[in-house]
Motif scaffolding. Structure first.
Motif, PDB file in Angstrom:
ATOM      1  N   LEU A 135      19.984  25.345   3.419  1.00  0.00           N
ATOM      2  CA  LEU A 135      19.028  25.014   4.480  1.00  0.00           C
ATOM      3  C   LEU A 135      18.705  23.512   4.527  1.00  0.00           C
ATOM      4  O   LEU A 135      17.802  23.102   5.257  1.00  0.00           O
ATOM      5  N   HIS A 136      19.419  22.724   3.733  1.00  0.00           N
ATOM      6  CA  HIS A 136      19.188  21.271   3.721  1.00  0.00           C
ATOM      7  C   HIS A 136      19.984  20.609   4.842  1.00  0.00           C
ATOM      8  O   HIS A 136      20.813  19.715   4.606  1.00  0.00           O
ATOM      9  N   GLU A 137      19.734  21.065   6.049  1.00  0.00           N
ATOM     10  CA  GLU A 137      20.346  20.498   7.246  1.00  0.00           C
ATOM     11  C   GLU A 137      19.243  19.950   8.142  1.00  0.00           C
ATOM     12  O   GLU A 137      18.089  20.399   8.049  1.00  0.00           O
ATOM     13  N   PRO A 138      19.581  18.972   9.015  1.00  0.00           N
ATOM     14  CA  PRO A 138      18.541  18.363   9.863  1.00  0.00           C
ATOM     15  C   PRO A 138      17.671  19.376  10.607  1.00  0.00           C
ATOM     16  O   PRO A 138      16.449  19.228  10.647  1.00  0.00           O
ATOM     17  N   MET A 139      18.293  20.419  11.169  1.00  0.00           N
ATOM     18  CA  MET A 139      17.526  21.400  11.940  1.00  0.00           C
ATOM     19  C   MET A 139      16.432  22.044  11.095  1.00  0.00           C
ATOM     20  O   MET A 139      15.278  22.171  11.533  1.00  0.00           O
ATOM     21  N   TYR A 140      16.768  22.449   9.875  1.00  0.00           N
ATOM     22  CA  TYR A 140      15.800  23.128   9.007  1.00  0.00           C
ATOM     23  C   TYR A 140      14.788  22.148   8.420  1.00  0.00           C
ATOM     24  O   TYR A 140      13.630  22.514   8.184  1.00  0.00           O
ATOM     25  N   ALA A 145       9.161  20.242   8.528  1.00  0.00           N
ATOM     26  CA  ALA A 145       8.183  19.207   8.901  1.00  0.00           C
ATOM     27  C   ALA A 145       7.178  19.746   9.907  1.00  0.00           C
ATOM     28  O   ALA A 145       5.974  19.463   9.831  1.00  0.00           O
ATOM     29  N   LEU A 146       7.672  20.554  10.847  1.00  0.00           N
ATOM     30  CA  LEU A 146       6.800  21.150  11.865  1.00  0.00           C
ATOM     31  C   LEU A 146       5.799  22.112  11.230  1.00  0.00           C
ATOM     32  O   LEU A 146       4.609  22.126  11.586  1.00  0.00           O
ATOM     33  N   LEU A 147       6.260  22.904  10.265  1.00  0.00           N
ATOM     34  CA  LEU A 147       5.376  23.860   9.591  1.00  0.00           C
ATOM     35  C   LEU A 147       4.377  23.141   8.682  1.00  0.00           C
ATOM     36  O   LEU A 147       3.232  23.562   8.550  1.00  0.00           O
ATOM     37  N   SER A 165       2.298  14.365  16.853  1.00  0.00           N
ATOM     38  CA  SER A 165       3.431  14.456  15.925  1.00  0.00           C
ATOM     39  C   SER A 165       4.258  15.707  16.192  1.00  0.00           C
ATOM     40  O   SER A 165       5.487  15.682  16.083  1.00  0.00           O
ATOM     41  N   GLU A 166       3.567  16.793  16.551  1.00  0.00           N
ATOM     42  CA  GLU A 166       4.289  18.037  16.841  1.00  0.00           C
ATOM     43  C   GLU A 166       5.211  17.867  18.043  1.00  0.00           C
ATOM     44  O   GLU A 166       6.360  18.316  18.027  1.00  0.00           O
ATOM     45  N   PHE A 167       4.718  17.188  19.078  1.00  0.00           N
ATOM     46  CA  PHE A 167       5.560  16.930  20.236  1.00  0.00           C
ATOM     47  C   PHE A 167       6.770  16.068  19.855  1.00  0.00           C
ATOM     48  O   PHE A 167       7.899  16.320  20.295  1.00  0.00           O
TER      49      PHE A 167
END
Length: 320
Positions: free
Chosen positions: A65-70, A75-77, A120-122
């Motif tokens: 899961l160490h990919e940019p998407m995850y 970060a979002l969570l 930041s979320e946006f």
């Protein structure tokens, strides 16, 4: 009668100690349901922390899961955890207090953190849309574009830009003279705007600048990237369309959900619409209850890799 005496007492304290206290007047039947409110909000806060933290830990632990998407999802969570922690402790204390008050500087600080994290979320959702755009529309260039340094830079900018821009706003608010000491809410947000003696033109113009810079422009960029993804996916194979749907749909659902609440907060509160106190309370509670839980549920159920690790974790817990 007691409320009037209480109000005069706090104004007197303002005169003698140079500390301005604001009354949070958004609670409904607090004297009657204070312990019920406290228990519900306490349980929800623990649930928010646990749900978000579980997925963050899974992403941290598993190298797959160490990919940019995850990383952007984590970060979002993490943003949701900070968002809730900025509101819940003070809110829980207010439920058990006789007086629901807050000092003006602390109120400004809470609003500053609240809107910094919202912006930041946006920006994090914008970074996620860019990541999906490169992954689906430029797959051969993806490793070269989405390097580790690029991901770190996007994360730093997503948190740093709102902090810097909102610092200016807080300085402007701190120098404003206030004539009202009652906020129509249960925590400090846009309602601070309504307690100024004179509406500042500078503050209004800067507010529009921030709205464009941290909400509208990112939103337009997100719409552009997902439109391009939709076009490319439509022209591609069934496998590409499935991949696009699996990875982009959760992001779009989170974006739509968050955009609705931000629209309420910015437009309805700023325009001071004449909603009943109960309606206002329900809307505010949805913002602080529903949204921080929505993200981990959506990503936990809809993201295949995260869902797989969650099922494995729950099966291990059951076996023990």
């Amino acid at each position: 009668m007691w409320r009037g005496q209480n109000y005069r007492t706090w104004i007197l304290m303002d005169d003698t100690s140079n500390v301005t206290y604001l009354t949070l007047d958004g609670f409904v039947e607090l004297h009657k349901y204070r312990y019920l409110y406290f228990m519900i909000m306490f349980v929800m806060y623990i649930l928010i922390i646990c749900c978000n933290s579980t997925i963050i830990c899974l992403i941290w632990i598993h190298k797959t899961l160490h990919e940019p998407m995850y990383i952007f999802i984590a970060a979002l969570l993490l943003n949701s955890v900070f968002y809730s922690t900025n509101i819940y402790p003070k809110l829980l204390a207010d439920f058990l207090s006789e007086k629901q008050t807050i000092t003006y500087p602390l109120c400004l600080f809470q609003a500053f953190i609240y809107y910094s994290l919202a912006a930041s979320e946006f920006l994090l959702l914008t970074a996620m849309s860019y990541d999906r755009y490169v992954s689906i529309c430029k797959p051969l260039q993806y490793p070269a574009i989405m390097r580790k340094t690029t991901v770190i830079l996007l994360l730093v900018l997503a948190w740093l830009v709102p902090l810097c821009e909102l610092t200016v706003s807080v300085v402007l608010y701190a120098n404003m003279k206030i004539c009202s000491f009652t906020l129509k809410g249960i925590f400090c947000n846009n309602s601070i705007y309504s307690i100024q003696c004179v509406r500042s033109v500078t503050l209004a113009i800067y507010g529009v600048f921030m709205l464009l810079n941290m909400v509208l422009f990112p939103l337009l960029f997100i719409l552009f990237t997902y439109t391009r993804i939709l076009i490319i996916s439509y022209r591609s194979s069934k496998t590409v369309r499935r991949k696009a749907a699996q990875t982009c749909l959760p992001h779009l659902l989170v974006l739509i959900n968050f955009s609705c609440f931000i629209t309420y907060d910015i437009i309805i509160v700023r325009l001071e619409s004449d909603f009943a106190k109960t309606v206002r309370l329900i809307m505010i509670l949805q913002m602080i209850l529903y949204h921080p839980l929505f993200n981990p549920i959506i990503y936990g159920l809809q993201m295949k890799e995260i869902s797989k690790h969650l099922k494995r974790l729950f099966s291990q817990v059951k076996s023990h």
